[in-house]
Structure formats: structure tokens, C-alpha cells
Design a protein around this motif. Structure first.
Motif, PDB file in Angstrom:
ATOM      1  N   PRO A 120       0.798  -1.227   0.000  1.00  0.00           N
ATOM      2  CA  PRO A 120       0.000   0.000   0.000  1.00  0.00           C
ATOM      3  C   PRO A 120       0.830   1.276   0.000  1.00  0.00           C
ATOM      4  O   PRO A 120       0.551   2.203   0.755  1.00  0.00           O
ATOM      5  CB  PRO A 120      -0.809  -0.133   1.290  1.00  0.00           C
ATOM      6  N   ASN A 121       1.900   1.349  -0.831  1.00  0.00           N
ATOM      7  CA  ASN A 121       2.625   2.616  -0.909  1.00  0.00           C
ATOM      8  C   ASN A 121       1.831   3.576  -1.787  1.00  0.00           C
ATOM      9  O   ASN A 121       1.037   3.175  -2.643  1.00  0.00           O
ATOM     10  CB  ASN A 121       4.057   2.397  -1.436  1.00  0.00           C
ATOM     11  N   PHE A 122       2.047   4.874  -1.590  1.00  0.00           N
ATOM     12  CA  PHE A 122       1.187   5.868  -2.228  1.00  0.00           C
ATOM     13  C   PHE A 122       1.387   5.951  -3.740  1.00  0.00           C
ATOM     14  O   PHE A 122       0.593   6.595  -4.437  1.00  0.00           O
ATOM     15  CB  PHE A 122       1.397   7.237  -1.583  1.00  0.00           C
ATOM     16  N   GLY A 123       2.440   5.301  -4.262  1.00  0.00           N
ATOM     17  CA  GLY A 123       2.580   5.239  -5.708  1.00  0.00           C
ATOM     18  C   GLY A 123       1.502   4.412  -6.366  1.00  0.00           C
ATOM     19  O   GLY A 123       1.298   4.495  -7.589  1.00  0.00           O
ATOM     20  N   ASN A 124       0.783   3.611  -5.588  1.00  0.00           N
ATOM     21  CA  ASN A 124      -0.269   2.747  -6.126  1.00  0.00           C
ATOM     22  C   ASN A 124      -1.654   3.383  -6.051  1.00  0.00           C
ATOM     23  O   ASN A 124      -2.655   2.690  -6.226  1.00  0.00           O
ATOM     24  CB  ASN A 124      -0.283   1.410  -5.380  1.00  0.00           C
ATOM     25  N   TYR A 125      -1.699   4.682  -5.791  1.00  0.00           N
ATOM     26  CA  TYR A 125      -2.981   5.374  -5.674  1.00  0.00           C
ATOM     27  C   TYR A 125      -2.939   6.682  -6.461  1.00  0.00           C
ATOM     28  O   TYR A 125      -1.901   7.354  -6.522  1.00  0.00           O
ATOM     29  CB  TYR A 125      -3.318   5.689  -4.214  1.00  0.00           C
ATOM     30  N   ARG A 126      -4.064   7.041  -7.068  1.00  0.00           N
ATOM     31  CA  ARG A 126      -4.240   8.351  -7.670  1.00  0.00           C
ATOM     32  C   ARG A 126      -5.554   8.925  -7.141  1.00  0.00           C
ATOM     33  O   ARG A 126      -6.443   8.179  -6.701  1.00  0.00           O
ATOM     34  CB  ARG A 126      -4.287   8.267  -9.205  1.00  0.00           C
ATOM     35  N   PHE A 127      -5.669  10.243  -7.189  1.00  0.00           N
ATOM     36  CA  PHE A 127      -6.849  10.916  -6.648  1.00  0.00           C
ATOM     37  C   PHE A 127      -7.434  11.815  -7.742  1.00  0.00           C
ATOM     38  O   PHE A 127      -6.715  12.599  -8.360  1.00  0.00           O
ATOM     39  CB  PHE A 127      -6.472  11.729  -5.408  1.00  0.00           C
ATOM     40  N   ARG A 128      -8.756  11.683  -7.964  1.00  0.00           N
ATOM     41  CA  ARG A 128      -9.395  12.383  -9.077  1.00  0.00           C
ATOM     42  C   ARG A 128     -10.681  13.045  -8.609  1.00  0.00           C
ATOM     43  O   ARG A 128     -11.540  12.404  -7.995  1.00  0.00           O
ATOM     44  CB  ARG A 128      -9.702  11.393 -10.201  1.00  0.00           C
ATOM     45  N   ARG A 129     -10.804  14.335  -8.923  1.00  0.00           N
ATOM     46  CA  ARG A 129     -12.019  15.079  -8.559  1.00  0.00           C
ATOM     47  C   ARG A 129     -13.046  14.932  -9.681  1.00  0.00           C
ATOM     48  O   ARG A 129     -12.737  15.167 -10.855  1.00  0.00           O
ATOM     49  CB  ARG A 129     -11.696  16.564  -8.328  1.00  0.00           C
ATOM     50  N   ASN A 130     -14.252  14.533  -9.314  1.00  0.00           N
ATOM     51  CA  ASN A 130     -15.331  14.394 -10.285  1.00  0.00           C
ATOM     52  C   ASN A 130     -15.990  15.748 -10.546  1.00  0.00           C
ATOM     53  O   ASN A 130     -15.703  16.747  -9.873  1.00  0.00           O
ATOM     54  CB  ASN A 130     -16.390  13.414  -9.773  1.00  0.00           C
ATOM     55  N   GLY A 131     -16.908  15.756 -11.515  1.00  0.00           N
ATOM     56  CA  GLY A 131     -17.628  16.983 -11.822  1.00  0.00           C
ATOM     57  C   GLY A 131     -18.479  17.463 -10.666  1.00  0.00           C
ATOM     58  O   GLY A 131     -18.746  18.662 -10.544  1.00  0.00           O
ATOM     59  N   ASP A 132     -18.900  16.526  -9.790  1.00  0.00           N
ATOM     60  CA  ASP A 132     -19.713  16.924  -8.641  1.00  0.00           C
ATOM     61  C   ASP A 132     -18.861  17.395  -7.456  1.00  0.00           C
ATOM     62  O   ASP A 132     -19.401  17.694  -6.381  1.00  0.00           O
ATOM     63  CB  ASP A 132     -20.606  15.763  -8.193  1.00  0.00           C
ATOM     64  N   GLY A 133     -17.543  17.441  -7.662  1.00  0.00           N
ATOM     65  CA  GLY A 133     -16.655  17.924  -6.603  1.00  0.00           C
ATOM     66  C   GLY A 133     -16.107  16.843  -5.701  1.00  0.00           C
ATOM     67  O   GLY A 133     -15.180  17.085  -4.921  1.00  0.00           O
ATOM     68  N   ARG A 134     -16.670  15.638  -5.761  1.00  0.00           N
ATOM     69  CA  ARG A 134     -16.186  14.537  -4.923  1.00  0.00           C
ATOM     70  C   ARG A 134     -14.875  13.997  -5.481  1.00  0.00           C
ATOM     71  O   ARG A 134     -14.644  13.989  -6.689  1.00  0.00           O
ATOM     72  CB  ARG A 134     -17.232  13.435  -4.848  1.00  0.00           C
ATOM     73  N   VAL A 135     -14.038  13.531  -4.576  1.00  0.00           N
ATOM     74  CA  VAL A 135     -12.737  12.986  -4.975  1.00  0.00           C
ATOM     75  C   VAL A 135     -12.785  11.471  -4.884  1.00  0.00           C
ATOM     76  O   VAL A 135     -13.204  10.913  -3.861  1.00  0.00           O
ATOM     77  CB  VAL A 135     -11.597  13.528  -4.081  1.00  0.00           C
ATOM     78  N   ARG A 136     -12.387  10.806  -5.961  1.00  0.00           N
ATOM     79  CA  ARG A 136     -12.358   9.350  -5.988  1.00  0.00           C
ATOM     80  C   ARG A 136     -10.911   8.864  -5.934  1.00  0.00           C
ATOM     81  O   ARG A 136      -9.981   9.569  -6.356  1.00  0.00           O
ATOM     82  CB  ARG A 136     -13.034   8.814  -7.258  1.00  0.00           C
ATOM     83  N   ILE A 137     -10.736   7.669  -5.425  1.00  0.00           N
ATOM     84  CA  ILE A 137      -9.412   7.059  -5.303  1.00  0.00           C
ATOM     85  C   ILE A 137      -9.248   6.036  -6.425  1.00  0.00           C
ATOM     86  O   ILE A 137     -10.034   5.089  -6.528  1.00  0.00           O
ATOM     87  CB  ILE A 137      -9.225   6.373  -3.939  1.00  0.00           C
ATOM     88  N   VAL A 138      -8.247   6.243  -7.267  1.00  0.00           N
ATOM     89  CA  VAL A 138      -7.937   5.297  -8.337  1.00  0.00           C
ATOM     90  C   VAL A 138      -6.937   4.282  -7.783  1.00  0.00           C
ATOM     91  O   VAL A 138      -5.850   4.654  -7.326  1.00  0.00           O
ATOM     92  CB  VAL A 138      -7.347   6.010  -9.570  1.00  0.00           C
ATOM     93  N   LEU A 139      -7.313   3.015  -7.798  1.00  0.00           N
ATOM     94  CA  LEU A 139      -6.476   1.953  -7.244  1.00  0.00           C
ATOM     95  C   LEU A 139      -5.646   1.317  -8.354  1.00  0.00           C
ATOM     96  O   LEU A 139      -6.189   0.846  -9.357  1.00  0.00           O
ATOM     97  CB  LEU A 139      -7.348   0.882  -6.573  1.00  0.00           C
ATOM     98  N   LEU A 140      -4.328   1.301  -8.167  1.00  0.00           N
ATOM     99  CA  LEU A 140      -3.406   0.769  -9.165  1.00  0.00           C
ATOM    100  C   LEU A 140      -2.572  -0.368  -8.569  1.00  0.00           C
ATOM    101  O   LEU A 140      -2.327  -0.393  -7.375  1.00  0.00           O
ATOM    102  CB  LEU A 140      -2.464   1.871  -9.665  1.00  0.00           C
ATOM    103  N   ASP A 141      -2.146  -1.275  -9.417  1.00  0.00           N
ATOM    104  CA  ASP A 141      -1.143  -2.289  -9.074  1.00  0.00           C
ATOM    105  C   ASP A 141      -1.631  -3.287  -8.029  1.00  0.00           C
ATOM    106  O   ASP A 141      -1.534  -3.065  -6.822  1.00  0.00           O
ATOM    107  CB  ASP A 141       0.139  -1.615  -8.586  1.00  0.00           C
ATOM    108  N   PHE A 142      -2.095  -4.425  -8.513  1.00  0.00           N
ATOM    109  CA  PHE A 142      -2.555  -5.502  -7.637  1.00  0.00           C
ATOM    110  C   PHE A 142      -1.594  -6.691  -7.660  1.00  0.00           C
ATOM    111  O   PHE A 142      -1.983  -7.812  -7.348  1.00  0.00           O
ATOM    112  CB  PHE A 142      -3.968  -5.932  -8.035  1.00  0.00           C
ATOM    113  N   GLY A 143      -0.331  -6.423  -8.029  1.00  0.00           N
ATOM    114  CA  GLY A 143       0.655  -7.489  -8.132  1.00  0.00           C
ATOM    115  C   GLY A 143       1.002  -8.131  -6.806  1.00  0.00           C
ATOM    116  O   GLY A 143       1.384  -9.304  -6.754  1.00  0.00           O
ATOM    117  N   ALA A 144       0.897  -7.385  -5.712  1.00  0.00           N
ATOM    118  CA  ALA A 144       1.265  -7.913  -4.395  1.00  0.00           C
ATOM    119  C   ALA A 144       0.047  -8.391  -3.619  1.00  0.00           C
ATOM    120  O   ALA A 144       0.114  -8.552  -2.399  1.00  0.00           O
ATOM    121  CB  ALA A 144       2.015  -6.846  -3.591  1.00  0.00           C
TER     122      ALA A 144
END
Length: 355
Positions: free
Chosen positions: A293-317
Motif C-alpha cells: 500500500p505505498n502511495f505510488g499505487n494510488y491516484r486521486f481524481r475530482r469528479n464533476g460533482d466535486g467529490r474525490v475518488r481514489i484510483v487503485l493501481l497495481d494488484f501485483g502484491a
């Protein structure tokens, strides 16, 4: 958007176990010579001077090792990153500090090497359907990621490409690094490295299996499909192989971006709660945990409604746990909350924890 790695790319990569062993043997000989000289000089130093000299020596050894591991990539570099993460319990602080440089954005490998690997894996026909950006959007110890566009429908995707030779050199890399740590005196004699390296070896074999990672990416995508707080990139099967994982490109900023750092406190609290709740679901309900769970495996994206979603990356481990293990661990936590010391010990012994 992720920031491309700034370091000049590696124009060559030692992919054969013999070449990698030779490189580590060379640094081992250098370490041995420096260690002998350091030991002789320590004979004439007082206690305070010896302590300062030891700190400088461990820092120098750690930096030399970190540089070599970063150049070799693969299992050696990944093991170095894990030592930086957990080494505070058994390595000199100076060595851990030096190894932590491996956690930073890794030096990428030249496009010519990656292009050959992609052509071997996908074939010329499938490669011809893609426009691939030769500049990686992310580089790590085992592989790197390139953004691409499919010509037929203009869909954007990411290609995660395993570095050539990594799969064949894992076992040899671990044996070589274990020997080097012993001869460099970075690893205390009281620490038996075999269980630790056995665990690392098993984890590496899992992480280099991109078919396995595809499987868990699809599982997490299904499990979180109804949770609007998370985004799991969809797998693009047409371009997936043993050493290539293709997923839909999902925009987002990393945790260091100004757009994330300036988020209001209530939004940051909600994101932290979401990540904690995800782990609770993973372990206690699914018995499956993304264990890197290092922070390189996450991205953060603001939607049009202003809410922020978490993009989950890298499921190798990603790792699965038996129901028995989860039940015993749950019993430990429940007993701890009830301050039942005897039950904590009994449940821990059931997991074969040592006291």
C-alpha cells in the motif's frame, strides 16, 4: 497526471543471472576491501571516533548498495526497497536511510528495450494496432508503464511491461543479495536472513506473474463496482500476456500533487476513512489484501460533482489469507479490545507467533 520520471533512461539492462551475479560479486569484493580497511582503522580509534566512523561506513555501504540495486532493477531492487521499508528493525539507521532512495521514482529503462519486450509478448500485428508513448508514465523495480492509444477506437490504455530477464533471475538475485548482506556486515549476525528472503522470494514470484495480477485486478473491479469512492482500471484482455498487463487509462493526481495537498480537511478525512474501510473489507470479509500500500499505487481524481475518488493501481502484491488465519487474527483484535491478555496470547500462539 503522473509526472514522467526525470532520470535519464538506462540504455542497457543486465538480464542474465550470470551477469547480475557478476555485478553483485564485484561490489561484494569492494565491500570486503573497505570493510577490512575500516576494521584496521578502528583499532586506533577511541569509542566516540569509532562510533562516528561506523556511521559513516554504514552510510557509504548503504549508498553503494542502493546505487547498484537501482541499476540492476528486478528482484534485487525490489528486495532493497523492502529492506528500506522494514530494515529499521535490524539494519543500521544509516544503511536504511541510504536504501530509502530506492523508494523514490525509479530510473526508467530505455524505450528500445521495452519495445523489444512488447514485440516479443504481443507480436507485430497487435503492436501495429497501438500508438504507444515511448516516455513511461511510471517506472519501478520490476517493470514500467507506458500510455497508449488503440487506433481502432482511440481508447486510451496503460501497458505495464515486465523488464526482460526479471522472471528468470529472481532466485539467483535473492541468493546473491543474501550473501552480500552477510559479507557487508549490514545484516547483524543475530538475524537469520533465510526466512526473510524466503518470504521476499515468494512475493517476487507472485508479482512478476502478470496473469495473476490481471486476475486480482478483475476481482477488485467487480467487488468495488458499486462503491463510488473507488476506481479500478478495467482490464483490456487483447493486450495481456504473462509479461504485459493492459488496463484502461484512468486519470488522476498522485498524493504529492498540489491539487491533492490542498484538499480541505474534511475531504482528506473522508479519503483516509475510505482507505481504512477498504482494508477492513479486504482482510476481514474477502480474505484478500493488496499488501503493497505505498502511495505510488494510488491516484486521486475530482469528479464533476466535486467529490474525490481514489484510483487503485497495481494488484501485483495481492495476497489471499485462509479463513482460519483471519479468524485467529480477528480473535487477537477482539481480545485486545477487551483487554483479555490470556486470549491474546492463546490466539497469537494459534497463528504460531513466537514470544
Amino acid at each position: 497526471m503522473p509526472t514522467p520520471p526525470r532520470d535519464a533512461p538506462l540504455e542497457s539492462l543486465k538480464t542474465q543471472p550470470f551477469a547480475r551475479d557478476l555485478a553483485m560479486t564485484r561490489i561484494g569484493m569492494q565491500v570486503g576491501a573497505r570493510l577490512a580497511l575500516h576494521s584496521v582503522r578502528n583499532l586506533t580509534r577511541d569509542t566516540a571516533s569509532r562510533q562516528r566512523a561506523n556511521q559513516a561506513f554504514y552510510r557509504e555501504q548503504g549508498m553503494a548498495l542502493a546505487h547498484q540495486l537501482g541499476q540492476l532493477k528486478g528482484g534485487l531492487m525490489k528486495a532493497g526497497q523492502l529492506l528500506a521499508l522494514y530494515g529499521e528493525y535490524f539494519l543500521p539507521a544509516e544503511a536504511v536511510e541510504a536504501l530509502q532512495t530506492l523508494q523514490d521514482n525509479s530510473q526508467p529503462v530505455a524505450w528500445a528495450i521495452i519495445e523489444r519486450q512488447l514485440t516479443r509478448q504481443l507480436g507485430k500485428a497487435r503492436m501495429a494496432t497501438l500508438d504507444i508513448d515511448p516516455q513511461p508514465i511510471g517506472a519501478a523495480s520490476l517493470g514500467q508503464v507506458h500510455r497508449a492509444r488503440r487506433r481502432g477506437d482511440a481508447n486510451e490504455l496503460c501497458l505495464k511491461v515486465l523488464y526482460p530477464g526479471v522472471a528468470e533471475s529472481v532466485d539467483s538475485d535473492m541468493r546473491t543479495l543474501e550473501r552480500l548482506l552477510a559479507t557487508s556486515r549490514l545484516l547483524p549476525r543475530s538475524v537469520d536472513p533465510k526466512p526473510m528472503f524466503g518470504e521476499v522470494r515468494q512475493m517476487l514470484h507472485q508479482e512478476i506473474d502478470y496473469r495473476r495480477e490481471r486476475h486480482f485486478t478483475e476481482i477488485y473491479g467487480r467487488r468495488l463496482a458499486g462503491d463510488t469512492r473507488f476506481v479500478v482500471p478495467a482490464v483490456i484482455p487483447d493486450y495481456c500476456t504473462r509479461a504485459v498487463l493492459a488496463v484502461r487509462y484512468e486519470a488522476g493526481d498522485d498524493i504529492h500533487a498540489a491539487s491533492v495537498q490542498s484538499l480541505p480537511q474534511d475531504t482528506r478525512d473522508a479519503l483516509a476513512t475510505a482507505m481504512l474501510e477498504l482494508f477492513v473489507h479486504e482482510f476481514f470479509e474477502w480474505g484478500t489484501v493488496q499488501t503493497d500500500p505505498n502511495f505510488g499505487n494510488y491516484r486521486f481524481r475530482r469528479n464533476g460533482d466535486g467529490r474525490v475518488r481514489i484510483v487503485l493501481l497495481d494488484f501485483g502484491a495481492t495476497r489471499s489469507f485462509s479463513k482460519s488465519f483471519v479468524d485467529h487474527y480477528t480473535a487477537i483484535i477482539r481480545a485486545a479490545l477487551l483487554q483479555d491478555r490470556d486470549q491474546v496470547i492463546a490466539s497469537a500462539l494459534s497463528l504460531q507467533y513466537a514470544f
